[in-house]
Design an enzyme around this catalytic site. Structure first.
Site, PDB file in Angstrom:
ATOM      1  N   TYR A 114     -24.249  52.220 -42.308  1.00  0.00           N
ATOM      2  CA  TYR A 114     -22.772  52.475 -42.256  1.00  0.00           C
ATOM      3  C   TYR A 114     -22.141  52.665 -43.662  1.00  0.00           C
ATOM      4  CZ  TYR A 114     -18.248  51.925 -39.862  1.00  0.00           C
ATOM      5  OH  TYR A 114     -16.653  52.522 -39.480  1.00  0.00           O
ATOM      6  N   ASN A 213     -15.814  61.215 -22.961  1.00  0.00           N
ATOM      7  CA  ASN A 213     -15.913  59.923 -22.186  1.00  0.00           C
ATOM      8  C   ASN A 213     -16.071  58.883 -23.055  1.00  0.00           C
ATOM      9  OD1 ASN A 213     -16.419  58.502 -19.748  1.00  0.00           O
ATOM     10  ND2 ASN A 213     -18.354  58.489 -20.335  1.00  0.00           N
TER      11      ASN A 213
END
Length: 395
Positions: A114, A213
């Site tokens: 990250y 979604n």
């Protein structure tokens, strides 16, 4: 007996696959990248041959002074230990964590991939909701019983209790659903800012997005619907496509199409009744992002907030020259940091989102609530592809 990696006075047990550490009922992780640190300061001298063999088996090697990580996706090193909470300072609050989700960014942070990485070992979790139990003598903005969420990433929410500086958290209403509060700080905020900051969208305008979604995608659908904005929602083909399409339309999606439809005649038919989008939201990358670009209005913007395909975004030269499209990126953590000097924008955004929640116009994505002691199963599920529910640790 589990193999151990020793570095000076610290001992970390190697646990196979995705088993983390619980520190005083908090999930604390030592990723394979920490082994690089161990090798760096110890030169591997304080690790036994058994440990080195285990490290090699899990993809960590040292060759010619260079550290190689061949396969870290499922390697997390940890152990069970206990620590005491620090004393409460004058400007601190003692909080009881109520619920905290497992997001893809949490996994990426553990894996060391990250953009921001905490000092290790560290408590996992960047999002969640907690209740204030006690406040320091100089705390002004919070009181006992308030619900709070983190202002920034890296707070470490996978724990039962914490002593935190008042300035690290912000209050939210305690009369909204628990999972809505726990999942408020990342995906809804990302959706809100992207719909607000890049194009001047008015009722009747259109937005196209892939990953419809996802948590962000569902928030985009609902916030846009509340503003009277059309959404064209792109999802991958799957056996339950019709069921998923109906689900997205039930929360406000204007149109739901398959990825393949972006390259077929049916998209032209759709644009006979729906204006071409001013804004494209890309959470996938690769060919999917390129297809979104093709359908933007002249002068429109594509904003990338994720890259689930792990493929680069390719921008056709013609889109830049003849359509003058704008290609931007967005990271909600950076937005929060850029606005940390003045909390009014963050406060106003949370107030509007919570108002939508109270009106029933913004609901959390489907969640599975899992007790903290069942973290093994929750992490394992969160790592699986094509999962349909978000794992939420309930303390």
């Amino acid at each position: 007996m589990l193999p151990q990696f020793r570095c000076k006075a610290q001992v970390f047990c190697l646990i196979k696959d995705i088993q983390p550490i619980i520190v005083n009922l908090s999930l604390t992780f030592v990723s394979p990248r920490l082994l690089f640190f161990f090798f760096e300061i110890c030169g591997g001298k304080q690790t036994t041959s058994r440990c080195v063999t285990a490290a090699h088996r899990y993809g960590v090697t040292k060759t010619g002074g260079k550290h190689l990580l061949t396969d870290c996706a499922k390697c997390i090193f940890g152990r069970l230990e206990g620590v005491e909470l620090p004393s409460l300072g004058a400007k601190d609050v003692l909080v009881k964590v109520l619920a905290a989700p497992i997001n893809p960014s949490d996994i990426n942070m553990i894996q060391g991939t990250y953009a921001i990485l905490p000092d290790l070992p560290a408590v996992g979790g960047n999002e969640g909701v907690a209740q204030v139990v006690e406040v320091g003598s100089q705390v002004k903005s919070l009181k006992t019983g308030d619900w709070v969420i983190p202002k920034d990433a890296g707070l470490g929410t996978w724990r039962t209790q914490a002593v935190l500086p008042e300035e690290d958290v912000i209050s939210v209403p305690n009369d909204i659903p628990l999972v809505s509060a726990a999942t408020l700080g990342v995906n809804p905020c990302t959706a809100f800012r992207m719909l607000s900051d890049f194009e001047d969208l008015k009722p009747g305008d259109s937005v196209i997005q892939n990953a419809a979604n996802s948590g962000v995608g569902q928030a985009v659908i609902q916030i846009a619907a509340a503003r009277g904005i059309n959404t064209i929602n792109v999802i991958r083909d799957r056996p339950e496509f019709t069921e998923l399409s109906d689900k997205l339309k039930a929360i406000g999606a204007s149109h739901v199409i398959k990825e393949e439809a972006l390259r077929k005649h049916e998209i032209k038919e759709l644009f006979k009744t729906c204006p071409k989008p001013k804004l494209a939201l890309n959470g996938v990358g690769g060919k999917s992002a390129t297809e979104l670009l093709r359908h933007l209005q002249i002068g429109g913007s594509m904003v990338t907030y994720g890259g689930m395909s792990k493929q680069p975004v390719t921008v056709p030269v013609s889109a830049l020259i003849f359509k003058d499209v704008k290609v931007r990126g967005f990271w909600v953590t950076q937005w929060k940091r850029d606005h940390s000097h003045d909390g009014r924008a963050f406060r106003a955004m949370l107030d509007e989102l919570c108002s939508l929640i109270k009106q029933g116009k913004l609901t959390a994505p489907a969640c599975t609530e899992v007790g903290l002691q069942q973290y093994h199963a929750a992490l394992d599920t969160a790592m699986q592809p094509f999962i349909s529910t978000k794992q939420v640790l309930v303390m």
